[in-house]
Design a protein around this motif. Structure first.
Motif, mmCIF file in Angstrom:
data_model
loop_
_atom_site.group_PDB
_atom_site.id
_atom_site.type_symbol
_atom_site.label_atom_id
_atom_site.label_comp_id
_atom_site.label_asym_id
_atom_site.label_seq_id
_atom_site.Cartn_x
_atom_site.Cartn_y
_atom_site.Cartn_z
ATOM 1 N N ASN A 362 12.500 -44.568 49.589
ATOM 2 C CA ASN A 362 13.443 -44.860 48.503
ATOM 3 C C ASN A 362 14.787 -45.350 49.048
ATOM 4 O OD1 ASN A 362 14.082 -45.057 45.790
ATOM 5 N ND2 ASN A 362 14.810 -42.939 45.623
ATOM 6 N N GLY A 363 14.696 -46.188 50.100
ATOM 7 C CA GLY A 363 15.896 -46.775 50.676
ATOM 8 C C GLY A 363 16.556 -45.952 51.759
ATOM 9 N N SER A 364 16.052 -44.762 52.099
ATOM 10 C CA SER A 364 16.631 -43.900 53.130
ATOM 11 C C SER A 364 15.583 -43.598 54.196
ATOM 12 C CB SER A 364 17.159 -42.605 52.510
ATOM 13 O OG SER A 364 18.149 -42.879 51.536
ATOM 14 N N ARG A 365 16.051 -43.178 55.394
ATOM 15 C CA ARG A 365 15.154 -42.942 56.516
ATOM 16 C C ARG A 365 14.868 -41.446 56.645
ATOM 17 N NH1 ARG A 365 12.848 -47.549 57.604
ATOM 18 N NH2 ARG A 365 12.185 -46.622 59.582
ATOM 19 N N PHE A 366 13.549 -41.120 56.716
ATOM 20 C CA PHE A 366 13.098 -39.740 56.931
ATOM 21 C C PHE A 366 12.194 -39.706 58.161
ATOM 22 C CE2 PHE A 366 14.482 -39.570 52.590
ATOM 23 C CZ PHE A 366 14.868 -38.256 52.363
ATOM 24 N N HIS A 367 11.972 -38.476 58.681
ATOM 25 C CA HIS A 367 11.260 -38.327 59.947
ATOM 26 C C HIS A 367 9.881 -37.688 59.763
ATOM 27 C CE1 HIS A 367 15.555 -38.474 60.964
ATOM 28 N NE2 HIS A 367 15.172 -38.984 62.144
ATOM 29 N N PHE A 368 8.924 -38.131 60.627
ATOM 30 C CA PHE A 368 7.653 -37.450 60.806
ATOM 31 C C PHE A 368 7.812 -36.455 61.950
ATOM 32 C CE2 PHE A 368 6.185 -41.818 59.460
ATOM 33 C CZ PHE A 368 5.740 -41.440 58.194
ATOM 34 N N HIS A 369 6.801 -35.569 62.085
ATOM 35 C CA HIS A 369 6.771 -34.661 63.235
ATOM 36 C C HIS A 369 5.776 -35.100 64.303
ATOM 37 C CE1 HIS A 369 8.516 -31.785 60.224
ATOM 38 N NE2 HIS A 369 9.256 -31.473 61.287
ATOM 39 N N GLY A 370 4.766 -35.871 63.937
ATOM 40 C CA GLY A 370 3.777 -36.261 64.927
ATOM 41 C C GLY A 370 2.813 -37.302 64.389
ATOM 42 N N TYR A 371 1.838 -37.656 65.269
ATOM 43 C CA TYR A 371 0.877 -38.701 64.927
ATOM 44 C C TYR A 371 -0.493 -38.309 65.479
ATOM 45 C CZ TYR A 371 -1.459 -43.271 65.003
ATOM 46 O OH TYR A 371 -2.350 -44.300 64.834
ATOM 47 N N ILE A 372 -1.558 -38.487 64.660
ATOM 48 C CA ILE A 372 -2.935 -38.220 65.084
ATOM 49 C C ILE A 372 -3.626 -39.565 65.248
ATOM 50 C CG2 ILE A 372 -5.113 -37.082 64.535
ATOM 51 C CD1 ILE A 372 -3.625 -35.159 62.764
ATOM 52 N N ALA A 373 -3.859 -39.943 66.502
ATOM 53 C CA ALA A 373 -4.469 -41.249 66.763
ATOM 54 C C ALA A 373 -5.888 -41.313 66.197
ATOM 55 C CB ALA A 373 -4.474 -41.518 68.266
ATOM 56 N N GLU A 374 -6.634 -40.213 66.311
ATOM 57 C CA GLU A 374 -8.028 -40.205 65.842
ATOM 58 C C GLU A 374 -8.133 -40.519 64.361
ATOM 59 O OE1 GLU A 374 -11.685 -37.006 65.363
ATOM 60 O OE2 GLU A 374 -10.184 -36.687 66.929
ATOM 61 N N LEU A 375 -7.138 -40.072 63.582
ATOM 62 C CA LEU A 375 -7.152 -40.290 62.140
ATOM 63 C C LEU A 375 -6.239 -41.424 61.712
ATOM 64 C CD1 LEU A 375 -7.037 -36.583 60.870
ATOM 65 C CD2 LEU A 375 -9.037 -38.015 61.298
ATOM 66 N N ASP A 376 -5.474 -41.962 62.677
ATOM 67 C CA ASP A 376 -4.484 -42.992 62.361
ATOM 68 C C ASP A 376 -3.593 -42.525 61.214
ATOM 69 O OD1 ASP A 376 -3.072 -45.352 62.441
ATOM 70 O OD2 ASP A 376 -4.460 -46.404 61.083
ATOM 71 N N ALA A 377 -3.035 -41.326 61.370
ATOM 72 C CA ALA A 377 -2.232 -40.742 60.299
ATOM 73 C C ALA A 377 -1.036 -40.011 60.907
ATOM 74 C CB ALA A 377 -3.081 -39.779 59.475
ATOM 75 N N TRP A 378 0.082 -40.041 60.159
ATOM 76 C CA TRP A 378 1.283 -39.330 60.566
ATOM 77 C C TRP A 378 1.240 -37.895 60.056
ATOM 78 C CZ3 TRP A 378 4.311 -41.727 64.015
ATOM 79 C CH2 TRP A 378 4.177 -43.109 64.131
ATOM 80 N N VAL A 379 2.008 -37.010 60.709
ATOM 81 C CA VAL A 379 1.975 -35.583 60.389
ATOM 82 C C VAL A 379 3.390 -35.095 60.076
ATOM 83 C CG1 VAL A 379 1.498 -33.265 61.261
ATOM 84 C CG2 VAL A 379 -0.050 -35.145 61.807
#
Length: 832
Positions: A362-379
């Protein structure tokens, strides 16, 4: 095809007849001689002279003339009659078919025979029953009709409180003691281990009144559940003598005794022993099937992915206003939550790469904690419910929990990347185990099949769906192959994965030592489509099924029906050779049930086979008995229950009547707004008065809620001996077959979901109304009415129903309480 008719006639001649010589008249004299003869003849006549030769000649001439005239007249008359007879036509019609003819097929499951019940035997048995049983236990006329049924098949419609158990016990006594039938020629089937135990006690007590000693072993062999019967059949086959049932893994007795079938086969909860086998199969299939691994990866990503929320949702509108403020403190929030996870030993997670990548929300920057390569998904890590909800960041106004909720709502509405939101530490541990390729931990995520009430671990969902399909008498892989789903529907992936997994699981279980098999597969081995397997069984195993008596028949599934018909057909095929040297001959089936109490459709059962008994179990002759007397409840309870269930399809002519002591002091069924405190107060009043009390609930959460109000009573009951206890808490389903003076019902009966896959397999099994695209869902709408009927009819004298007021979409859902009519004398409706 009939040929053209043809005729046979009599021939007719038109020539004048020819006479023999002696009957031919002489030629006439010349006219001169005729004149002289006439003159001379007149003179002699006046003289009255006689000429002897002329007399004789005239006599002969007259005789000849008369004979000729008679012959002519007779001929003419005969000619006319013969001509008319010749005109008559003899028609021969050939109705024989031109094609080759084949005899018809006898589809009956039974021989055409009758139970040898003489009038003298019936009289003696009635006299003995009158002498040995108390007055209140004497059978009614309808019950005697059931006991004395002499046809190969008998269908008994027995409503709630109809005294069917005593009648069934007397039927067994008649066969054993008065007709001499061997105990190993008959079997009584009940559905649950509880009802089996109760029936054995009653049977043993009645036999003792006739001085007949029925040993515990004999009683257990005579009274069985379907599941305890099928296991010995499979164990008789070569290589399967030590077979174990999957449903009873972890609960077997030493030595693998048959008694392990006492475990409730309808308990769908997976124990540790069962889960170990499920996980081992899952591990091997993940390694051996690339397609299965691909499906699981997709399902995992979809199941774990944060569910989207509409941007017009009120929560989104409210929290979108603080997007910029939330983004400014998001990095500190991430630090705080990671610290909590780290202290709990739940972070970092193997298989998840720690990464503080950002995403625009919504126009602002937020953070992920990690990434799962096997699922190609952020955590994104969540705030575990076990942590203190009041915990705050330094100098923050809102607690961490509230900040986290705002972030989650914004991500649900505005994040366009694949995102896994780990709600708690336990979810993270399951995910960690599933991502570890060397672990036997199963998929590690939950899945919710459309139409089910909640998400469950993926393999549990496999077991549940496969069990439903197999109970309908269908093969899982074949049924899945006939399903169809909309494009992009995750259930299509789920059922494709199920078909691969289920075949692998069956092979995996059989490969164990000793082998393992599910009850469903055992029944399928001896169903109608595999009659050759039944021919492998010895006579001694089939003989007890010759004279079957089945209780609660309305709850049978298509699979059980197929097995029963196959067994009865094989018994008839073997014929007299099966019964050589024995008193019990032929075979028979007596089924007792009540279609109004059919409440297990969610596991694949259907009242169809009871309602259409004569069609499903073809017999040369059959007896139908209606037990309409109710010895449990007064008339108001009966009428209220029947009024609720009235819209559901039912056997015609059913109307129960209160009898005996049950008919006294009728009070209406009270329906009132849901109020746990008021319910507990009413319940305690009845308990203090000495009544037996039953508390029925629809959901486990309702049980926890009401237990808070009833805890003193619960603690008091725990200190009493089982025979002294007068209070029970049960689900509506588990209360069937029981009763109490006062019954308290908490919660409405509603069908709240739609199940696309169950509708499909229901139609495949031939269940539901013809042409109905939602056959299962509509059947469930009838079943919620029957469930309320079961709950109300548990009451002997008093019934209180506390019903919540529906809100939102629930107002439009079918519910049993909508059938309550306050204008009827049997209802006291206290709702606004």
């Amino acid at each position: 095809m009939a040929t053209e008719p043809f005729s046979v006639g009599v021939g007719v001649s038109h020539e004048r007849p020819k006479h023999p010589p002696e009957l031919t008249p002489p030629a006439q004299l010349p006219w001169v001689r005729r004149l002289l003869a006439r003159v001379l003849g007149r003179g002699l006549s006046r003289l009255q002279a006689q000429h002897r030769d002329s007399w004789f000649q005239g006599h002969a001439s007259g005789q000849r003339t008369g004979h000729a005239e008679g012959l002519r007249e007779g001929y003419e008359e005969g000619r006319v009659d013969g001509f008319e007879a010749g005109r008559q036509v003899l028609v021969i019609r050939d109705t024989r078919p031109d094609a080759h003819v084949v005899p018809g097929q006898d589809d009956s499951l039974f021989d055409d025979w009758r139970l040898p019940l003489s009038a003298e035997l019936k009289k003696r048995f009635k006299a003995d029953v009158a002498q040995r049983l108390p007055a209140q236990a004497q059978p009614s006329a309808a019950q005697w009709k059931m006991i004395f049924s002499d046809t190969p098949s008998t269908c008994v419609i027995a409503g709630a409180g109809a005294g069917k158990s005593t009648s069934l016990v007397l039927r067994i006594l008649l066969l054993r003691h008065y007709l001499g039938y061997e105990l190993d020629a008959m079997t009584v089937v009940t559905f649950t281990r509880e009802s089996r135990k109760d029936f054995i006690v009653r049977l043993t007590q009645v036999f003792a009144l006739w001085d007949l000693n029925l040993t515990p072993v004999e009683a257990r062999e005579l009274v069985r559940t379907f599941h305890s019967w099928i296991l010995p059949l499979v164990r008789s086959l070569p290589g399967f003598s030590q077979l174990r049932a999957f449903e009873t893994l972890g609960s077997e007795l030493p030595g693998g005794s048959e008694s392990n079938a006492e475990t409730n086969p309808f308990d769908l909860r997976i124990n540790d022993a069962q889960r170990q086998q499920l996980n081992l199969c899952y591990r091997d299939l993940m390694q051996g099937s690339p397609r299965f691994a691909e499906l699981i990866t997709t399902l995992r990503r979809q199941a774990l992915q944060l569910k989207a929320l509409d941007r017009d949702h009120p929560d989104v509108q409210k929290r979108a206003a603080v997007t910029q403020l939330s983004a400014e403190r998001d990095e500190e929030l991430c630090d705080t939550i990671e610290d909590l996870w780290f202290r709990a030993g739940a972070w970092p997670i193997r298989g998840i790469e720690p990464s503080r990548e950002t995403v625009e929300i919504n126009g602002s920057r937020f953070h992920f904690h990690g990434y799962i390569a096997e699922l190609d998904a952020w955590v994104v890590l969540g705030f575990d419910p076990g942590e203190n909800k009041d915990y705050k960041r330094p100098s923050a106004k809102l607690p961490v929990w509230a900040e986290w909720v705002i972030k989650r709502t914004l991500f649900q509405a505005f994040c366009d990347k694949p995102l896994i939101w780990l709600e708690n530490y336990s979810a993270a541990k399951r995910l960690t185990a599933s991502l570890a390729t060397d672990a036997v931990a199963g998929p590690g995520f939950d899945y919710k099949v459309k139409g089910e009430l909640s998400s469950v671990p993926l393999l549990d969902a496999f077991v549940s769906a496969a069990g439903f399909i197999e109970n309908l008498g269908l093969d899982v892989c074949a049924a899945v192959g006939r399903m169809s789903f909309p494009a992009g529907d995750s259930d299509a992936l789920f059922f494709e994965a199920l078909s691969l997994y289920w075949r692998a699981l069956e092979n995996h279980l059989l490969a164990q030592s000793p082998p393992i098999m599910s009850y469903n597969r055992m029944f399928a081995l001896f169903a109608e489509n595999t009659p050759e397997n039944l021919r492998l069984l010895p006579d001694a195993l089939l003989r007890p099924l010759a004279h079957l008596m089945i209780d609660e028949f309305q709850d049978v599934s298509p699979q059980i029906v197929s097995w029963l018909r196959a067994c009865l057909r094989e018994i008839r095929r073997r014929g007299p050779a099966l019964h050589v040297g024995r008193t019990a001959q032929h075979s028979s089936l007596l089924c007792v049930g009540d279609d109004w109490q059919s409440i297990y459709g969610w596991r694949g059962s259907s009242p169809k086979y009871f309602m259409e008994f004569a069609k499903e179990f073809v017999s040369p002759s059959s007896t139908r008995v209606m037990l309409s007397d109710n010895y449990r409840s007064h008339q108001h309870i009966i009428d209220a229950a029947e009024h609720i269930v009235k819209p559901a399809p039912a056997i015609n002519g059913k109307k129960a009547k209160a009898c005996g002591l049950a008919a006294e002091d009728a009070v209406p069924v009270t329906v009132q707004p849901r109020d746990e405190a008021a319910l507990a107060q009413q319940l305690m009043t009845h308990y203090r008065q000495g009544d037996s009390v039953m508390m029925l609930y629809r959901k486990s959460s309702d049980k926890s809620l009401i237990s808070e109000y009833l805890q003193p009573l619960i603690n008091h009951e725990k200190g009493l001996a089982p025979g002294q206890r007068r209070f029970r808490q049960l689900t509506y389903h588990s209360a069937k077959g029981l009763q109490a003076d006062a019954v308290f019902m908490l919660g409405d009966c509603q069908h709240v979901t739609r199940s696309p896959y169950k509708n499909q397999v229901y139609r495949q099994a031939g269940l539901g109304r013809s042409g109905d695209p939602e056959a299962y869902d509509n059947a469930q709408k009838d079943e919620v009415l029957r469930l309320a009927y079961v709950a109300v009819t548990r009451a002997v004298r008093h019934c209180y129903w506390h019903v919540e007021t529906p809100t939102g979409e629930a107002q439009n859902l079918p519910r049993a309480s909508s059938q309550v009519d306050g204008s009827k004398a049997f209802f006291d409706d206290l709702r606004p």
